[in-house]
Design a protein around this motif. Sequence first.
Motif, mmCIF file in Angstrom:
data_model
loop_
_atom_site.group_PDB
_atom_site.id
_atom_site.type_symbol
_atom_site.label_atom_id
_atom_site.label_comp_id
_atom_site.label_asym_id
_atom_site.label_seq_id
_atom_site.Cartn_x
_atom_site.Cartn_y
_atom_site.Cartn_z
ATOM 1 N N HIS A 1 0.931 -1.514 -0.515
ATOM 2 C CA HIS A 1 -0.353 0.254 0.181
ATOM 3 C C HIS A 1 0.607 1.391 0.482
ATOM 4 O O HIS A 1 0.515 2.177 -0.825
ATOM 5 N N SER B 1 1.022 -0.436 -7.834
ATOM 6 C CA SER B 1 2.151 -1.101 -6.905
ATOM 7 C C SER B 1 3.261 -2.122 -7.554
ATOM 8 O O SER B 1 2.675 -1.628 -8.724
ATOM 9 N N GLY C 1 -2.253 -4.721 -1.307
ATOM 10 C CA GLY C 1 -2.075 -2.924 -2.032
ATOM 11 C C GLY C 1 -1.832 -3.268 -3.356
ATOM 12 O O GLY C 1 -0.841 -1.815 -3.366
#
Length: 270
Positions: A7, A21, A61
Amino acid sequence: MSLPTLHDLHRPLGDTGLWVSPLGLGTVKLGRDQGVKYPNGFTIPDDDAARLLLGQARQLGINLIDTAPAYGISEERLGPLLRGQRQDWVIVSKVGEEFEAGQSRFDFSAEHTRFSVERSLKRLETDFIDLLLVHSDGNDLDILQGCEVYQTLAALKAEGKIRGFGFSGKTVQGGLKALETGDCAMVTYNLSEQSERPVLDYAAAHGKAILVKKALASGHACLAPGVDPVRASFELLFAHPGVASAIVGTINPLHLSHNVATAAAVLLRN
């Protein structure tokens, strides 16, 4: 102690304005089990299993998802599976390759490019696709210089139907040419195959984006005993400033968790 997630490790996708990500979820295994180059067979997960996998990816995430018309019914499944979550995902799809009756065919014409993108928008139930890549057949320079696909993608970007475009190629020359006017190159880069490194170098120098495919390819037998091949792979990838994200195509929740924890550990140590 909770395992680290991705995240807080999102990074820019070149100069597109998108943040992604460091690992993306590849979805070929959600839509196709024919003609795929995996060492072990697999069963395409049902909707419940696919929904759990996507939910797990979000919790860990991951916000980047990679699909393509050539991935069988991947796009058609992702539309309903991601319903109500569009703002949570950066979606990458492709154009150029079609997979029908167990065979691939390629079409890089302006007409087919526009048709394919419009079809992907409908299948994915979205008004725009974040990044659209050309699925090369290996003749990279011929496609970029002799076909209308790249100019058509530039027009679709101007129309707001895609936010960025690029090229998933197979040669250094193709990757470099693609980045001259495109936003992103998807390249093979792993422990056993690093010939496309000049494309990564160019991207880092010019603010362009690199997505890595086959990041965890076979070829780990050369590693010393006790060395984690996933960690060694991510140490190689994320040591290069040109790499935005690596696509991992697992449908195994344990593998996904291990990949994320390993990538996070590598990045946090750096």
